[in-house]
Structures are given as C-alpha cells and as structure tokens.
Design an enzyme around this catalytic site. Structure first.
Site, mmCIF file in Angstrom:
data_model
loop_
_atom_site.group_PDB
_atom_site.id
_atom_site.type_symbol
_atom_site.label_atom_id
_atom_site.label_comp_id
_atom_site.label_asym_id
_atom_site.label_seq_id
_atom_site.Cartn_x
_atom_site.Cartn_y
_atom_site.Cartn_z
ATOM 1 N N LYS A 83 0.853 -1.198 0.000
ATOM 2 C CA LYS A 83 0.000 0.000 0.000
ATOM 3 C C LYS A 83 0.884 1.241 0.000
ATOM 4 O O LYS A 83 1.757 1.385 0.865
ATOM 5 C CB LYS A 83 -0.831 0.025 1.276
ATOM 6 C CG LYS A 83 -2.296 -0.217 1.065
ATOM 7 C CD LYS A 83 -2.949 -0.221 2.424
ATOM 8 C CE LYS A 83 -4.400 0.035 2.347
ATOM 9 N NZ LYS A 83 -4.983 0.076 3.686
HETATM 10 C C1 E4P Z 1 -8.398 0.335 3.987
HETATM 11 O O1 E4P Z 1 -7.609 0.006 3.172
HETATM 12 C C2 E4P Z 1 -8.288 1.557 4.833
HETATM 13 O O2 E4P Z 1 -7.070 1.568 5.473
HETATM 14 C C3 E4P Z 1 -9.425 1.599 5.811
HETATM 15 O O3 E4P Z 1 -10.590 1.126 5.156
HETATM 16 C C4 E4P Z 1 -9.633 2.952 6.443
HETATM 17 O O4 E4P Z 1 -10.844 2.950 7.153
HETATM 18 P P1 E4P Z 1 -11.216 4.060 8.256
HETATM 19 O O5 E4P Z 1 -11.554 5.335 7.563
HETATM 20 O O6 E4P Z 1 -12.400 3.485 8.973
HETATM 21 O O7 E4P Z 1 -9.999 4.198 9.153
#
Ligand code: E4P
Length: 218
Positions: A83
């Site tokens: 990522k």
């Molecule tokens: C996924 O890849 C993200 O890191 C995650 O969905 C973020 O979610 P949040 O906004 O609830 O922290």
C-alpha cells in the site's frame, strides 16, 4: 464482488476465513499498531491464513525510501500487495515498483483524478475512502461511481477497492455500482450476516420442530 477484511486481528481473520467469504485482507499502520505486534510477524500469519491479496502499508514518505520499503514488504510473502499513499512521492515510487512487478494498492484516495493517476501509473488496486468523505459531507459513493466510469472508459485493469466502509449500506450501494472489492471491518461483516427476520424465523422453525417431536413421542 470480492470481500476483504479490513483488520490486522488474527482472530477476526480466522473467523472470517472459516465463514468462506474472505478473498483478501487490508491493513494500515493504525490497524497494525492497534494489535501491538511486529508488522512482519503479523503479516506472515495473515498471509498463511488467507489465500489472496494482503495489503501492507509503507510508512516512508520520500520516493526512494518508499521504493526500498515496498521491495522489503513485497518479499515477506507472495500474497503481499504494497500500500502506497496518494502523494507525489508515492506516485514516483508507484511508477518504479509497478514496473518491477510489485503489486501496489494506492491508498488515501479522495478524488477521481487521483484514482486516474494511480491507474495510469500501474496500480493494481486503488482505495477510495468512502466513510471519511461522508464524514465531511461529501458523498463517498459518488466518487466510486465516477472512478468506475473512468476506468471503464479507458479499460484500466486497476481494481477499485471501496475502503473506509462504515455500515452495510456502503456495501450494498458499492455492489450496485459494480465496485470490484469492498474491504469490511469485522463488525460490518457481521452486520451483513444478521437479519432479525432470519433469527425470528429460525426460532419459530425450531420451536415447531420441538413441539412436533413431543407430539410424536407422547
Ligand atoms: C483500507 O484500506 C483503509 O485503510 C481503511 O478502510 C480505512 O478505514 P477508516 O476510515 O475506517 O480508518
């Protein structure tokens, strides 16, 4: 539609996998920090449990450091997708590592033009955050629709992963739009399973069955 679990918690992943609906996992630095464990150790455990992409996020912010970190993370296991955040330095790193065959999930995407840049630079997955947009009174699902249109216009192979999901309606609307992947917090996975009429219906079926058994044996 593929379902990923948005967690670094091994028990949640084990339970999700046993339900047969987990196609992959996404983590981020906040989710890993919550578990209080070493990233590499937890990553290996997750990759051994899940037969699909497991996103691990870089914490570097300069392109060369992101590239080095991406190469390190990708070596942990064949299931790892790295990522990289949607910033200028991240785009530079994406350009390099995607050509090396490293699969990249571009994260922290909040506009369709960011998603366009990520796809052009070879991202395997792009992660628009719907819940965080809803939090500031912008419609996160409108963004999903725009990105899908753009990807379709140019036949990009990049998969759209709906991130920052907060409730079942996000999943329903994303599925109706044809989003490729939804990453679910464990709580939302359970909310998708539950329906009060299913529980009430089962109670009634079982109660009728018991009554019938007693009649037969009396
Ligand atoms: C996924 O890849 C993200 O890191 C995650 O969905 C973020 O979610 P949040 O906004 O609830 O922290």
């Amino acid at each position: 539609m593929k379902f990923f679990l948005d967690t670094a918690n091994i028990e949640e992943i084990r339970e999700g996998v046993s339900m047969g609906i987990v196609d992959g996992v996404t983590t981020n630095p906040s989710l890993v920090a919550k578990e209080g464990r070493d990233l590499e150790e937890v990553a290996k455990e997750i990759c051994d449990l899940v037969d699909g992409p497991v996103s691990l996020e870089v914490v570097s912010t300069q392109s060369q450091e992101i590239i080095d970190e991406a190469r390190r993370l990708a070596k942990i296991h064949k299931n790892v997708v790295v990522k990289i955040p949607m910033i200028r330095e991240g785009l530079k790193a994406l350009h390099v590592v995607s050509q090396e065959g490293i699969r990249v999930n571009v994260t922290l995407v909040f506009s369709a033009t960011q998603a366009l840049l990520a796809a052009k630079n070879g991202a395997s997955i792009v992660s628009p955050f719907v819940g965080r947009l809803d939090d500031i009174s912008a419609d996160g699902l409108d963004l999903i629709s725009d990105i899908l249109t753009i990807y379709d216009n140019y036949q990009f192979k990049t998969e759209l992963l709906v991130a920052s999901i907060r409730h079942p309606l996000h999943v329903l609307k994303a599925a109706k739009l044809g989003a490729h992947i939804a990453t679910l917090p464990y709580k939302v996975l359970n909310q998708l399973v539950k329906h009060p009429l299913s529980d009430i219906g089962l109670q009634k079926f079982l109660a009728d069955w018991e009554r019938q058994k007693q009649l037969v044996h009396s």
